[in-house]
Design a protein around this motif. Structure first.
Motif, PDB file in Angstrom:
ATOM      1  N   LEU A  96       2.571  -5.138   2.733  1.00 49.31           N
ATOM      2  CA  LEU A  96       3.469  -4.119   3.280  1.00 49.31           C
ATOM      3  C   LEU A  96       2.719  -2.799   3.233  1.00 49.31           C
ATOM      4  CD1 LEU A  96       6.696  -5.046   1.278  1.00 49.31           C
ATOM      5  CD2 LEU A  96       6.244  -5.535   3.699  1.00 49.31           C
ATOM      6  N   ILE A  97       2.947  -1.959   4.226  1.00 51.09           N
ATOM      7  CA  ILE A  97       2.250  -0.677   4.282  1.00 51.09           C
ATOM      8  C   ILE A  97       3.275   0.434   4.426  1.00 51.09           C
ATOM      9  CG2 ILE A  97       0.539   0.716   5.480  1.00 51.09           C
ATOM     10  CD1 ILE A  97      -0.564  -1.956   6.618  1.00 51.09           C
ATOM     11  N   ARG A  98       3.226   1.380   3.516  1.00 58.14           N
ATOM     12  CA  ARG A  98       4.094   2.544   3.619  1.00 58.14           C
ATOM     13  C   ARG A  98       3.813   3.226   4.948  1.00 58.14           C
ATOM     14  NH1 ARG A  98       3.604   7.792  -0.242  1.00 58.14           N
ATOM     15  NH2 ARG A  98       5.025   9.092   0.960  1.00 58.14           N
ATOM     16  N   THR A  99       4.827   3.832   5.523  1.00 55.77           N
ATOM     17  CA  THR A  99       4.660   4.475   6.812  1.00 55.77           C
ATOM     18  C   THR A  99       3.480   5.442   6.807  1.00 55.77           C
ATOM     19  OG1 THR A  99       5.760   5.750   8.535  1.00 55.77           O
ATOM     20  CG2 THR A  99       6.305   6.322   6.283  1.00 55.77           C
TER      21      THR A  99
ATOM     22  N   GLN B  37      -7.230   9.123   8.459  1.00 55.32           N
ATOM     23  CA  GLN B  37      -7.720   8.742   7.136  1.00 55.32           C
ATOM     24  C   GLN B  37      -6.952   7.575   6.542  1.00 55.32           C
ATOM     25  OE1 GLN B  37      -7.435  12.680   5.415  1.00 55.32           O
ATOM     26  NE2 GLN B  37      -9.648  12.735   5.163  1.00 55.32           N
ATOM     27  N   LEU B  38      -5.685   7.421   6.903  1.00 56.07           N
ATOM     28  CA  LEU B  38      -4.858   6.361   6.341  1.00 56.07           C
ATOM     29  C   LEU B  38      -4.771   5.120   7.218  1.00 56.07           C
ATOM     30  CD1 LEU B  38      -1.981   8.577   4.950  1.00 56.07           C
ATOM     31  CD2 LEU B  38      -3.858   7.530   3.679  1.00 56.07           C
ATOM     32  N   ALA B  39      -5.221   5.217   8.449  1.00 61.43           N
ATOM     33  CA  ALA B  39      -5.108   4.094   9.381  1.00 61.43           C
ATOM     34  C   ALA B  39      -5.876   2.861   8.917  1.00 61.43           C
ATOM     35  CB  ALA B  39      -5.572   4.514  10.776  1.00 61.43           C
ATOM     36  N   GLY B  40      -6.815   3.023   8.036  1.00 59.61           N
ATOM     37  CA  GLY B  40      -7.556   1.884   7.499  1.00 59.61           C
ATOM     38  C   GLY B  40      -6.646   0.875   6.813  1.00 59.61           C
ATOM     39  N   PHE B  41      -5.560   1.358   6.221  1.00 60.81           N
ATOM     40  CA  PHE B  41      -4.609   0.435   5.606  1.00 60.81           C
ATOM     41  C   PHE B  41      -4.054  -0.520   6.653  1.00 60.81           C
ATOM     42  CE2 PHE B  41      -4.193   3.971   2.473  1.00 60.81           C
ATOM     43  CZ  PHE B  41      -4.593   3.266   1.364  1.00 60.81           C
TER      44      PHE B  41
ATOM     45  N   TYR C 111       0.868  -1.181   0.000  1.00 61.35           N
ATOM     46  CA  TYR C 111       0.000   0.000   0.000  1.00 61.35           C
ATOM     47  C   TYR C 111       0.900   1.224   0.000  1.00 61.35           C
ATOM     48  CZ  TYR C 111      -3.968  -2.975   1.185  1.00 61.35           C
ATOM     49  OH  TYR C 111      -4.939  -3.928   1.169  1.00 61.35           O
ATOM     50  N   ASP C 112       0.917   1.937  -1.099  1.00 62.67           N
ATOM     51  CA  ASP C 112       1.751   3.121  -1.271  1.00 62.67           C
ATOM     52  C   ASP C 112       0.849   4.276  -1.687  1.00 62.67           C
ATOM     53  OD1 ASP C 112       4.016   4.736  -1.510  1.00 62.67           O
ATOM     54  OD2 ASP C 112       4.377   4.126  -3.577  1.00 62.67           O
ATOM     55  N   TYR C 113       0.107   4.787  -0.725  1.00 63.84           N
ATOM     56  CA  TYR C 113      -0.873   5.852  -0.993  1.00 63.84           C
ATOM     57  C   TYR C 113      -0.174   7.060  -1.601  1.00 63.84           C
ATOM     58  CZ  TYR C 113       1.080   7.065   3.500  1.00 63.84           C
ATOM     59  OH  TYR C 113       1.961   7.318   4.508  1.00 63.84           O
ATOM     60  N   GLU C 114      -0.936   7.837  -2.380  1.00 64.22           N
ATOM     61  CA  GLU C 114      -0.349   8.929  -3.142  1.00 64.22           C
ATOM     62  C   GLU C 114       0.085  10.113  -2.292  1.00 64.22           C
ATOM     63  OE1 GLU C 114      -3.194   9.680  -6.264  1.00 64.22           O
ATOM     64  OE2 GLU C 114      -2.122   8.291  -7.558  1.00 64.22           O
ATOM     65  N   SER C 115      -0.679  10.466  -1.303  1.00 62.92           N
ATOM     66  CA  SER C 115      -0.301  11.628  -0.496  1.00 62.92           C
ATOM     67  C   SER C 115      -0.835  11.462   0.916  1.00 62.92           C
ATOM     68  CB  SER C 115      -0.832  12.917  -1.115  1.00 62.92           C
ATOM     69  OG  SER C 115      -2.242  12.913  -1.126  1.00 62.92           O
ATOM     70  N   PHE C 116      -0.093  12.024   1.845  1.00 62.39           N
ATOM     71  CA  PHE C 116      -0.489  11.956   3.241  1.00 62.39           C
ATOM     72  C   PHE C 116      -1.572  12.999   3.478  1.00 62.39           C
ATOM     73  CE2 PHE C 116      -0.243  13.280   7.655  1.00 62.39           C
ATOM     74  CZ  PHE C 116      -0.267  12.064   8.309  1.00 62.39           C
TER      75      PHE C 116
END
Length: 75
Positions: free
Chosen positions: A68-71, A47-51, A37-42
């Protein structure tokens, strides 16, 4: 499930959104893959904790063997 003594190897498949995960998963592209999971922007941690919360189970539903989850931080 923990990683066994031999580790995990496989092809890496990068997704940036839940929509991409679902589209690629329905096409069978995630079967046997390691999903990153390499989301586009923080935006915000919340909002990102769902990953972290459901990312592994969502990928596993499409046959992924690891995640694997991007930081989840802005930098």
């Amino acid at each position: 499930m923990g990683t066994g003594p031999d580790g995990v190897t496989g092809d890496l498949f990068i997704v940036k959104t839940w929509g991409e995960l679902d589209e690629r998963g329905k096409n069978g592209e995630l079967n046997g893959k390691i999903v990153l999971y390499d989301y586009e922007s923080f935006s915000t941690y919340v909002q990102l904790a769902g990953f972290r919360a459901v990312g592994a189970s969502r990928a596993a539903a499409y046959g992924a063997k690891a995640v694997l989850i991007r930081t989840l931080a802005p930098n």
